[in-house]
Design a protein around this motif. Sequence first.
Motif, PDB file in Angstrom:
ATOM      1  N   CYS A 169       0.817  -1.222   0.000  1.00 22.69           N
ATOM      2  CA  CYS A 169       0.000   0.000   0.000  1.00 22.69           C
ATOM      3  C   CYS A 169       0.847   1.268   0.000  1.00 22.69           C
ATOM      4  O   CYS A 169       0.427   2.296   0.537  1.00 22.69           O
TER       5      CYS A 169
ATOM      6  N   GLU B 193      -2.084  -5.050   1.807  1.00 25.05           N
ATOM      7  CA  GLU B 193      -3.290  -4.598   1.123  1.00 25.05           C
ATOM      8  C   GLU B 193      -4.498  -5.426   1.520  1.00 25.05           C
ATOM      9  O   GLU B 193      -5.590  -4.888   1.748  1.00 25.05           O
TER      10      GLU B 193
ATOM     11  N   GLU C 255      -3.782   3.544   1.946  1.00 26.57           N
ATOM     12  CA  GLU C 255      -5.031   2.879   1.546  1.00 26.57           C
ATOM     13  C   GLU C 255      -6.224   3.636   2.112  1.00 26.57           C
ATOM     14  O   GLU C 255      -7.229   3.848   1.428  1.00 26.57           O
TER      15      GLU C 255
END
Length: 423
Positions: A154, A350, A386
Motif C-alpha cells: 500500500c 493490502e 489505503e
Amino acid sequence: MAAHRMTPLEVPDEFWSRPDARAALSDRDLGAVFHLLRQQLGASQARIAIAAGLSQPDVSAYMAGHRTVRDIDLLERIAAGLRLPAHARRLLGLASVDQPDRAEPVPPVAPPELTALVAALHPSAAKGGHPSPGHDPHVLYARIAAAKREYRACRYTTVVETMPDLLLAFPSGHDDRDLWALTADAYHLATSVLIKLGASGLAMVAADRSLAAADRSGQPVAALASKRALTHALMSDGHHRAAKQVVMGVLGEAAPGKTSADHLAVRGALVLRGATAAARDEDRTTAFQLLDEAAGMARRAGRDGNRHWTAFGPTNVLQHRVSVAVSLGDAGAAIDHARALRTEGLPLVERRAALWLDIARAYLQWGKHHHAYEAVRAAERVAPEEVRHRASVHTMVRELVARAPWSLRSQSRELAERLGVSP
C-alpha cells in the motif's frame, strides 16, 4: 488485604495463556472464566461484574451454570471489559480488534502527483522499434515485481513515481510474446494503482492497454489477468453489471483441459472479482454461485499462495465472502466470516487493510459505530495510504461522523480531519 469492590480488575496477559483459561474460552464458558478469575486473582463477583459490564447477579448466574453467553455483542462487551489480548479473543471466536493509539497518530499522507503517469499512458509516449539489450525480460520482470511489492504494501506514492519510467521501458514494435505478456502485466499494475487513487477514467485506459498487450502475447494467463484488470476498472466506475458479464463470458468459454497453477490462480481471482461485481449489482444468486465456483478452484489449488500476484487460495475466498456479504447488506454474515479469518494469516498488507475496511463497513451497517471506528483505525495503522486516498473510505468516514453517538463524535471528527474528508 483484599481489594476494594470498586478497585479496577487488572488481569495479567499470562492469565489468558493458562491451559484452563484457554479451555474455558474455547468452550465460550464464561462461568468457568469467572471462576478462574475469582480463584486465581481473588476477584469478587462485584469486581468481575464491573469489569465485564454485567450485573453481580448476572455473574453469579453464569458461575452457577444457570446462564450461558451466546450473543456476539455481549461477548464483545465482556471481552473488551476484561481487556482480552488478541490470542484470547481468538479463542473466544472474536476478531482481534486493535485499540487506537492516540499517543502516536498516523500523519497525513499527501496524494500522489499523476501528471507523469498520465503522460506515460498517452499513445504518443509509446516507443517504436525492436527490443534492445535494455529490454531484457528478466530485468523488466524484476522491475515489475519490485513495483508490485510496493503496491501490495500500500505504498501507492512510490508505485506512481515508479510507473512512468517502467511503462516507457516497453517498446511497441516487436513480436516477442513474453515481452508483450510483461507489458500487459505492467499496465495491469497501472490500472490497479489508478483505481486506488480514484482515477477510474485513467484506469480504464490502462486496462485497455493491458488487454491489447495480452492479446499480442497470445498467452492465456496474460489474457485472464488483463480481463481481471478490466473488471476491476469497470467496477471502479460503477459498471458492476458489465464487469459481471466479462467474468461470465470467460466462464462460458471452454477451459483448457490441463491448466497450470498460475492459470488456476488467475482464473480463480477473476471469478472472485465477478462475485464482488454481482453482489454490487444486487445479484445475490450469481454472487454466491461464483463464490462457490472460486471455492472449488481454491480446493484444487490446495493452499494459499501468490501465483501471478493473485494471493488466491482458501483464505482469499473467505475474505471475498466478507466483502460480498457487506455489499449485499448482510452485516452479521460479514462479521461471522471475518471472525473465521486471522489478520495475521494475511501476508499482504493490502489484503489486511481491505479486511479491516470491510469489517468497518459491516459494523457501520449494523449500527455499531465504536466497532466501525476501531476497524478504520486498524486499517489506517496497517496501510495509511489505503485509508487516506480511497474515495470509498472517505464516504464511510463521512457517514461515521454523521451518525456517531456523542461518545465517539470528537474521535470520528479527528479521524475525518486527519484523512482530509470533507463534511
